[in-house]
Write an enzyme that holds these catalytic residues in place. Sequence first.
Site, short mmCIF file in Angstrom:
data_model
loop_
_atom_site.label_atom_id
_atom_site.label_comp_id
_atom_site.label_asym_id
_atom_site.label_seq_id
_atom_site.Cartn_x
_atom_site.Cartn_y
_atom_site.Cartn_z
N ASP A 219 1.05 6.81 6.50
CA ASP A 219 1.78 7.82 7.84
C ASP A 219 0.41 8.98 6.92
OD1 ASP A 219 2.21 8.68 10.84
OD2 ASP A 219 2.91 9.84 9.94
N GLU A 268 5.36 -4.06 -9.71
CA GLU A 268 6.28 -3.92 -10.51
C GLU A 268 7.18 -4.98 -9.70
OE1 GLU A 268 9.21 -0.52 -10.02
OE2 GLU A 268 7.57 1.22 -11.05
C1 GLC Z 1 0.75 9.99 13.09
C2 GLC Z 1 1.29 8.72 13.44
C3 GLC Z 1 1.24 9.64 14.80
C4 GLC Z 1 2.95 10.86 14.84
C5 GLC Z 1 1.67 11.48 13.48
C6 GLC Z 1 2.32 12.76 12.69
O1 GLC Z 1 -0.65 10.08 12.95
O2 GLC Z 1 0.45 7.72 13.69
O3 GLC Z 1 2.50 8.84 15.83
O4 GLC Z 1 2.48 11.44 15.69
O5 GLC Z 1 1.27 10.70 12.60
O6 GLC Z 1 4.06 12.08 12.22
#
Ligand code: GLC
Length: 559
Positions: A219, A268
């Site tokens: 993310d 790993e």
């Molecule tokens: C990413 C996710 C989104 C979230 C953001 C903050 O863009 O896809 O849904 O709101 O990160 O974590």
Amino acid sequence: MSQHTVDQSQIAGPGTANRPEWWRDAVIYQVYPRSFADANGDGLGDLQGIRARLPHLKDLGVDAVWLSPFYESPQADAGYDVADYRAVDPMFGDLLDADALIRDAHALGLRVIVDIVPNHVSDEHSWFRRALREGPGSPLRRRFHFRSGKGEAGELPPNDWESIFGGPAWTRVADGAWYLHLFAPEQPDLNWEHPAVDDEFRSILRFWLDMGVDGFRVDVAHGLVKAAGLPDIGAGDQLKLLGNDTMPFFDQDGVHEIYRGWRKVLEEYGDDRVLVAEAWTPTVERTALYVRPDELHQAFNFHYLGAYWDAEELRDVIDSSLDAMRPVGAPTTWVLSNHDVTRHTTRFANPPGLGTQIGTAGDVELGLRRARAATLLMLALPGSAYLWQGEELGLPDVVSLPDEVRQDPSFHRAHGQDGFRDGCRVPIPWTVSGPSYGFGSRGSWLPQPADWGRLSVEAQSGKPDSTLELYRMALTVRRQHPALGAGTSVEWLAAPAGVLAFRRIAEDGRRFVCTSNTTQEPVRISVYGQMLLASATAGIQVTESHVVLPGDSTVWWTG
Ligand code: GLC
């Protein structure tokens, strides 16, 4: 007979081998746990619900499932605010359920990718709670970006950065210090200069790898490192610059060192685990940096997602994506929808230029026609493809949600002018009738439209012209025809304006051609062999010498 029936004799092939680099041409299906299937009847999806619906994914023919976060979280941003990365939130189940889900998926031949959220934690994470408690100058505060404010009494934020969800990217705490949050105030950013942060995330990766997961979707992979000194941006509308310009909090060169470390951790565990970056960068060339041989394996192609249903625009982004990835040896990825953008059915139902988050239904039939055509185009391209739950049903965005049921924090922070992410997150309809159309035994956390039953898995199964059967056939062909998903280039063929035609020749010599008509009018094109599959349910005329391709349609050919 339906126009898009598959002639199996034309596509018999070796099938998908269980090979180490399975991800290179994999089709990966994103599950959003709270909206997929609700086993315990509380209106929110859960891990047991997903387990029970895995056969749907197997029948659909995808290779892997990517699960959005199901970790312990106060849900300020639907689980992207993690309080404990090694625990399952009780609303989704527990670690035993996660273990059972991973095992069941593997037994069905489905790989499992989980989300990891390293840019920020929840404000309820033990580190942040301790940082607040221990006060200014304490060691825990150094794991975050705490600063003094500007102004005579420190009453102004330390710099001019704005949160992606609207408003300042800084919040002031009771003792007067400010902390940075690129997203909601409940999502404080971690300070990746601090060694404890790096250690902790490598340990979290190992925790889930030990649980048997096949990889991670990273993310906000482009956000971890901030420019030294956290300099002001000084520009007007910062949100407009996102993804187009270099920002001091995104896509900083220092971020790559982190992923080199992560790659070593994955290795790993063998050579079949995968890391995929959510990295919004200004150019495909900048995206390619994340997938150099010693970094992540894949990155989402948001440049492709941002393209409209337009031949010229698509050809440009296809070429530039393939060109950018070739030198680093990573597969290109393709994606049309996810949990952060308006579904592509609805984007293509509206005129171009509205962006990826829009709140109007547009011409629903036109949108679906184009979405089906766009899917066949995407699934024909070399590389890996990502599907968003419900797109196999042709679901549109739900644009009619009343403000009071919306939960997207960006909707509320942007005062209703943006943040339309709830519209694509409405729970999936599984059955024609019944409470929440088979999603669960009682309601659903976001209201489903009254006609949702007609779009359900049950309603579409076995109907040759349905979108679900189109996806099933497309994925069958893709698994069996060696020219689909393979390779690193396409050979463009001459085609009338508004039409895309490309050929791929498999290593065994079998040929494949994809033709897409992005105009609304029928066009005449040459015959490229035998028709394998078509997105349009009517209007295709094939003679010895030419074919009439209906407007907004894609046809696959072989031979
Ligand atoms: C990413 C996710 C989104 C979230 C953001 C903050 O863009 O896809 O849904 O709101 O990160 O974590």
